[in-house]
Design a protein around this motif. Structure first.
Motif, PDB file in Angstrom:
ATOM      1  N   LEU A  59       0.994  -0.984   0.305  1.00  0.00           N
ATOM      2  CA  LEU A  59       0.426   0.099   0.116  1.00  0.00           C
ATOM      3  C   LEU A  59       1.070   0.930   0.309  1.00  0.00           C
ATOM      4  O   LEU A  59       0.393   2.493   0.115  1.00  0.00           O
ATOM      5  CB  LEU A  59      -1.535   0.328   1.403  1.00  0.00           C
ATOM      6  CG  LEU A  59      -1.938  -1.698   1.116  1.00  0.00           C
ATOM      7  CD1 LEU A  59      -2.932  -1.204   2.692  1.00  0.00           C
ATOM      8  CD2 LEU A  59      -3.006  -1.000  -0.157  1.00  0.00           C
ATOM      9  N   ARG A  78       0.738  -9.016  -3.226  1.00  0.00           N
ATOM     10  CA  ARG A  78      -0.855  -8.275  -3.464  1.00  0.00           C
ATOM     11  C   ARG A  78      -1.470  -9.134  -3.924  1.00  0.00           C
ATOM     12  O   ARG A  78      -2.428  -9.640  -4.051  1.00  0.00           O
ATOM     13  CB  ARG A  78      -0.263  -7.380  -3.499  1.00  0.00           C
ATOM     14  CG  ARG A  78      -1.626  -6.905  -3.259  1.00  0.00           C
ATOM     15  CD  ARG A  78      -1.842  -4.656  -3.708  1.00  0.00           C
ATOM     16  NE  ARG A  78      -1.604  -4.461  -4.029  1.00  0.00           N
ATOM     17  CZ  ARG A  78      -1.920  -4.270  -5.586  1.00  0.00           C
ATOM     18  NH1 ARG A  78      -3.512  -4.486  -5.592  1.00  0.00           N
ATOM     19  NH2 ARG A  78      -1.344  -3.669  -6.395  1.00  0.00           N
ATOM     20  N   TYR A  83      -1.739 -11.984   1.472  1.00  0.00           N
ATOM     21  CA  TYR A  83      -2.376 -11.398   3.123  1.00  0.00           C
ATOM     22  C   TYR A  83      -3.878 -11.049   3.677  1.00  0.00           C
ATOM     23  O   TYR A  83      -4.149 -10.363   2.102  1.00  0.00           O
ATOM     24  CB  TYR A  83      -1.448 -10.432   2.676  1.00  0.00           C
ATOM     25  CG  TYR A  83      -1.103  -9.678   2.356  1.00  0.00           C
ATOM     26  CD1 TYR A  83      -2.271  -8.394   2.874  1.00  0.00           C
ATOM     27  CD2 TYR A  83      -0.444  -9.253   1.413  1.00  0.00           C
ATOM     28  CE1 TYR A  83      -2.609  -7.592   1.884  1.00  0.00           C
ATOM     29  CE2 TYR A  83      -0.926  -7.766   1.001  1.00  0.00           C
ATOM     30  CZ  TYR A  83      -1.510  -6.794   1.066  1.00  0.00           C
ATOM     31  OH  TYR A  83      -1.783  -6.348  -0.085  1.00  0.00           O
ATOM     32  N   PHE A  87      -8.345  -3.583   9.174  1.00  0.00           N
ATOM     33  CA  PHE A  87      -7.796  -2.585   9.324  1.00  0.00           C
ATOM     34  C   PHE A  87      -8.445  -1.472  10.157  1.00  0.00           C
ATOM     35  O   PHE A  87      -8.754  -2.750  11.889  1.00  0.00           O
ATOM     36  CB  PHE A  87      -8.213  -1.678   8.520  1.00  0.00           C
ATOM     37  CG  PHE A  87      -8.074  -1.068   6.704  1.00  0.00           C
ATOM     38  CD1 PHE A  87      -6.358  -0.440   6.056  1.00  0.00           C
ATOM     39  CD2 PHE A  87      -8.106  -2.256   6.109  1.00  0.00           C
ATOM     40  CE1 PHE A  87      -6.222  -0.605   4.994  1.00  0.00           C
ATOM     41  CE2 PHE A  87      -7.477  -2.558   4.858  1.00  0.00           C
ATOM     42  CZ  PHE A  87      -6.688  -1.597   4.245  1.00  0.00           C
ATOM     43  N   TYR A  93     -19.158  -3.123   4.393  1.00  0.00           N
ATOM     44  CA  TYR A  93     -20.284  -2.684   3.594  1.00  0.00           C
ATOM     45  C   TYR A  93     -21.566  -2.682   4.084  1.00  0.00           C
ATOM     46  O   TYR A  93     -22.374  -3.106   4.555  1.00  0.00           O
ATOM     47  CB  TYR A  93     -20.379  -2.735   2.680  1.00  0.00           C
ATOM     48  CG  TYR A  93     -19.303  -3.266   1.648  1.00  0.00           C
ATOM     49  CD1 TYR A  93     -18.342  -2.109   2.269  1.00  0.00           C
ATOM     50  CD2 TYR A  93     -18.719  -2.879   0.161  1.00  0.00           C
ATOM     51  CE1 TYR A  93     -17.333  -1.789   1.686  1.00  0.00           C
ATOM     52  CE2 TYR A  93     -18.180  -3.267  -0.501  1.00  0.00           C
ATOM     53  CZ  TYR A  93     -16.565  -2.377   0.152  1.00  0.00           C
ATOM     54  OH  TYR A  93     -15.362  -2.162  -0.583  1.00  0.00           O
TER      55      TYR A  93
ATOM     56  N   MET B 183      -9.389   4.613   3.449  1.00  0.00           N
ATOM     57  CA  MET B 183      -9.309   3.232   4.060  1.00  0.00           C
ATOM     58  C   MET B 183     -10.056   1.619   2.479  1.00  0.00           C
ATOM     59  O   MET B 183      -9.297   0.171   2.237  1.00  0.00           O
ATOM     60  CB  MET B 183      -9.528   2.404   4.802  1.00  0.00           C
ATOM     61  CG  MET B 183      -9.159   0.905   5.688  1.00  0.00           C
ATOM     62  SD  MET B 183     -11.307   1.262   7.479  1.00  0.00           S
ATOM     63  CE  MET B 183     -11.777   0.240   6.152  1.00  0.00           C
ATOM     64  N   GLN B 184     -11.378   2.515   2.752  1.00  0.00           N
ATOM     65  CA  GLN B 184     -11.911   1.305   1.549  1.00  0.00           C
ATOM     66  C   GLN B 184     -11.499   1.144   0.346  1.00  0.00           C
ATOM     67  O   GLN B 184     -11.354   0.017   0.058  1.00  0.00           O
ATOM     68  CB  GLN B 184     -13.361   1.785   1.327  1.00  0.00           C
ATOM     69  CG  GLN B 184     -13.917   2.236   2.875  1.00  0.00           C
ATOM     70  CD  GLN B 184     -15.708   2.122   2.146  1.00  0.00           C
ATOM     71  OE1 GLN B 184     -15.289   4.030   2.093  1.00  0.00           O
ATOM     72  NE2 GLN B 184     -16.827   2.140   2.680  1.00  0.00           N
ATOM     73  N   ASP B 186      -7.983   1.817  -0.559  1.00  0.00           N
ATOM     74  CA  ASP B 186      -7.064   0.454  -0.253  1.00  0.00           C
ATOM     75  C   ASP B 186      -7.706  -0.934   0.688  1.00  0.00           C
ATOM     76  O   ASP B 186      -6.629  -2.004   0.179  1.00  0.00           O
ATOM     77  CB  ASP B 186      -6.269   0.427   1.481  1.00  0.00           C
ATOM     78  CG  ASP B 186      -5.476   1.808   1.316  1.00  0.00           C
ATOM     79  OD1 ASP B 186      -5.013   2.104   0.038  1.00  0.00           O
ATOM     80  OD2 ASP B 186      -4.976   2.643   2.185  1.00  0.00           O
ATOM     81  N   GLN B 187      -8.846  -1.428   1.114  1.00  0.00           N
ATOM     82  CA  GLN B 187      -8.826  -2.701   1.088  1.00  0.00           C
ATOM     83  C   GLN B 187      -9.261  -3.397  -0.180  1.00  0.00           C
ATOM     84  O   GLN B 187      -8.569  -4.724  -0.234  1.00  0.00           O
ATOM     85  CB  GLN B 187     -10.355  -2.761   1.945  1.00  0.00           C
ATOM     86  CG  GLN B 187     -10.435  -4.131   2.564  1.00  0.00           C
ATOM     87  CD  GLN B 187     -12.221  -3.606   3.475  1.00  0.00           C
ATOM     88  OE1 GLN B 187     -12.845  -2.879   3.165  1.00  0.00           O
ATOM     89  NE2 GLN B 187     -12.030  -3.523   4.711  1.00  0.00           N
ATOM     90  N   MET B 188     -10.214  -2.559  -0.888  1.00  0.00           N
ATOM     91  CA  MET B 188      -9.781  -3.534  -2.206  1.00  0.00           C
ATOM     92  C   MET B 188      -8.821  -3.849  -3.098  1.00  0.00           C
ATOM     93  O   MET B 188      -8.505  -4.518  -3.910  1.00  0.00           O
ATOM     94  CB  MET B 188     -10.484  -1.949  -3.135  1.00  0.00           C
ATOM     95  CG  MET B 188     -12.473  -2.407  -3.162  1.00  0.00           C
ATOM     96  SD  MET B 188     -12.785  -3.890  -3.712  1.00  0.00           S
ATOM     97  CE  MET B 188     -14.635  -3.278  -3.615  1.00  0.00           C
ATOM     98  N   ARG B 189      -7.743  -2.829  -3.176  1.00  0.00           N
ATOM     99  CA  ARG B 189      -6.182  -2.485  -2.973  1.00  0.00           C
ATOM    100  C   ARG B 189      -5.598  -4.245  -3.025  1.00  0.00           C
ATOM    101  O   ARG B 189      -4.657  -4.971  -3.472  1.00  0.00           O
ATOM    102  CB  ARG B 189      -5.214  -1.665  -3.011  1.00  0.00           C
ATOM    103  CG  ARG B 189      -4.217  -1.567  -3.618  1.00  0.00           C
ATOM    104  CD  ARG B 189      -3.758   0.083  -3.604  1.00  0.00           C
ATOM    105  NE  ARG B 189      -2.131  -0.128  -3.794  1.00  0.00           N
ATOM    106  CZ  ARG B 189      -1.282  -0.291  -4.786  1.00  0.00           C
ATOM    107  NH1 ARG B 189      -2.009  -0.443  -5.897  1.00  0.00           N
ATOM    108  NH2 ARG B 189      -0.478  -0.565  -4.823  1.00  0.00           N
ATOM    109  N   THR B 190      -6.610  -3.904  -1.315  1.00  0.00           N
ATOM    110  CA  THR B 190      -5.462  -5.581  -0.460  1.00  0.00           C
ATOM    111  C   THR B 190      -5.734  -6.855  -1.141  1.00  0.00           C
ATOM    112  O   THR B 190      -5.509  -7.787  -1.412  1.00  0.00           O
ATOM    113  CB  THR B 190      -5.365  -5.474   0.414  1.00  0.00           C
ATOM    114  OG1 THR B 190      -6.894  -5.786   0.774  1.00  0.00           O
ATOM    115  CG2 THR B 190      -4.585  -4.526   1.541  1.00  0.00           C
TER     116      THR B 190
END
Lengths: 261, 287
Positions: A59, A78, A83, A87, A93, B183-184, B186-190
């Motif tokens: 990230l 990634r 992994y 957070f 959602y 954060m949301q 980034d989460q999609m990116r992970t």
């Protein structure tokens, strides 16, 4: 115990260019994390612990040094979904049920429907949320939401779990309970866990290794191998052994701060 | 709910009082004038009665407008050219078509702006500029140009509606599609999610509250567009045509009844979107 290296960082550096000049978020960070380790990163804000975790997760891009995750670059790791990342906020959602939220990464990764359903029920069981699959996030407490978000990170087959202050926003009692559950989960799944926290008891209670970091520039000041057994009831926190490790962590944090002002 | 009734009734009553008073004040000169020519002296009550019952008053009294609306809706067949329902439908059809086109265009532009840096930099200024042009000036151009290429009837009016209604949708949707936090994303990116997956699963659902707010504004703008579209064309049907005809012949009661009808139509359409919004967002857990 295997000694297979999951994460290997060598002289890692990351400098952010800001209007006030460069900020050294990470400097000369060298660390190996082995398979099955539970590694906590602790330090005051600005010490780079979150940044380090984000570099592992691709990230953030390091500006110097080398890092590998499962022997490949963080980006490749990634892309191969090596992994799960948890957070600080659960980030569920609101328009999806708990089951739907856990299914989200599985849909994205293209698991078929039957497999999705099977995995959702399995990880819900793992975080003790069976029966909540059809509930919506707002129907759950903060602690349960965070457990659901951990379930979501566990739903696909990642052996590495990266957690960025996952319990930071929860109250002490819920936090204790989740810490206990997390340890059980770690024991059962044998995952490698990287865990960012700023709570000394949490770090000592959970970890096999505690990485103490300090700011300006963000760097590692101490790495403490825990002598606690893998089986850890909550009251282990009252033993002299526990207190001694906690003391060492506190010393380490203080030493890091000695450079300040 | 009950607590809201009293203030609303009070405000409506106040409006009526002011309206009747204004009708007296504005229509009195004409009543006096007529009385003078007839050589009679009007008492105050006769004067008031006269100002509230003129054929072509400067400001018709509310009951005159209500009577006119009643006469032209309930008492006329809906296919009659004298039926306000008929004219409302003409305007409504253009409004709805324009609204649908405007919404589609608005969303498409917003998606382009959010996903394409070049569009982000280049399109937005033009979109804003488009709204600074007075619609009254550009409406006849659109009608004339489209007529020249053989398009007439409903579509030109709908185009003018679209011109007004796409703007709030673009602005709202750009904001909505950008509303997921770091954060949301980034989460999609992970999870190594593609842009497509992020759009359908995160950005679009997140934008719903913004979309509905925009749709309300767009719907009202769309109705204005349809009415304006009827003004310069010498249209024979539609609320705009009623307004125009009324102003040619000094039929103020007809103008006011068309105006009230347009207002009622707008209120109903916006309320309808409000209901859909409430249901949708509630089901999405976002209300």
């Amino acid at each position: 115990m295997t000694t297979e290296t999951v994460i290997s960082a060598k002289n890692l550096g990351l400098t952010f260019q800001t209007n006030d000049g460069p900020v050294h978020a990470l400097k000369d960070v060298t660390l190996d994390i082995h398979k099955g380790d539970f590694v906590s990163f602790i330090g005051p804000s600005g010490c780079g612990k979150t940044t380090f975790l984000r570099v592992m997760a691709d990230l953030e891009k390091p500006t110097s040094g080398d890092i590998t995750v499962n022997g490949v670059s963080p980006e490749e790791a990634r892309k191969s979904r090596a992994y799960g990342y948890v957070f600080q906020a659960a980030g569920l959602y609101p328009w999806r049920t708990i089951g739907g939220n856990i299914r989200l990464p599985l849909e994205i990764m293209g698991y078929d429907k039957a497999e999705q359903a099977e995995r959702v029920s399995r990880v819900l069981d793992l975080v003790e949320l069976s029966g909540f699959e059809k509930k919506f996030p707002w129907q759950l407490s903060g602690g349960m939401q965070q457990r659901a978000s951990i379930a979501r990170a566990l739903a696909f087959d990642a052996d590495l779990l990266l957690m960025d202050e996952p319990f930071g926003a929860l109250d002490e009692i819920v936090r204790d309970h989740l810490n206990e559950q997390l340890l059980q989960l770690w024991k059962r799944t044998n995952k490698t866990i990287g865990f960012v926290t700023h709570s000394i008891p949490e770090a000592v209670y959970l970890s096999t290794r505690i990485v103490v970091m300090s700011p300006r520039p963000g760097r590692i000041t101490d790495v403490i191998e825990s002598t606690l057994p893998r089986d850890r009831p909550l009251d282990i926190r009252d033993t002299p052994e526990f207190l001694e490790i906690a003391h060492r962590v506190r010393e380490g944090l203080r030493a890091g701060h000695a450079y300040d002002e | 709910m009950r607590r809201a009734v009293l203030p609303v009734v009070a405000v409506v009553a106040m409006i009526f009082v002011l309206w009747y008073a204004a009708a007296v004040a504005l229509n009195a000169p004409w009543a006096q004038d007529r009385a003078k020519r007839a050589g009679v002296e009007l008492s105050f009550s006769e004067l008031v009665a006269d100002t509230w019952a003129q054929d072509k008053p400067k400001l018709p009294a509310p009951h005159q407008v209500v009577a006119e609306i009643w006469k032209t809706t309930a008492l006329k067949s809906v296919t009659s050219k004298r039926s306000l329902v008929f004219h409302s439908w003409i305007t409504l059809s253009a409004t709805l078509l324009g609204f649908a086109m405007g919404t589609a265009l608005g969303i498409a532009l917003a998606v382009g702006i959010v996903f394409n840096r070049v569009m982000d930099m280049s399109v937005m200024p033009w979109i804003i500029a488009s709204q600074t042009i007075p619609i009254l000036a550009i409406a006849p151009m659109i009608i004339v140009v489209l007529n020249a290429v053989g398009i007439s009837g409903l579509l030109p009016k709908a185009m003018i509606s679209m011109y007004l209604s796409f703007f709030p949708v673009v602005v709202g949707m750009v904001k909505g599609l950008r509303s997921p936090d770091h954060m949301q994303l980034d989460q999609m990116r992970t999870w190594n999610a593609s842009g497509n997956q992020t759009f359908w699963r995160l950005r679009l659902p997140s934008s719903m509250p913004y979309l509905f707010t925009s749709l309300k504004v767009a719907m009202a703008a769309s109705l204005v567009g349809a009415i304006v579209g009827e003004l310069p064309t010498g249209a024979v049907a539609g609320l705009g045509a009623r307004l125009l005809a009324g102003s040619y012949y000094g039929q103020t009661i007809q103008i006011w009844s068309a105006l009230l009808m347009a207002a009622a139509l707008a209120a109903a359409l916006v309320a309808l979107i409000g209901v859909i919004q409430r249901i949708t967002l509630k089901r999405m857990g976002m209300a």
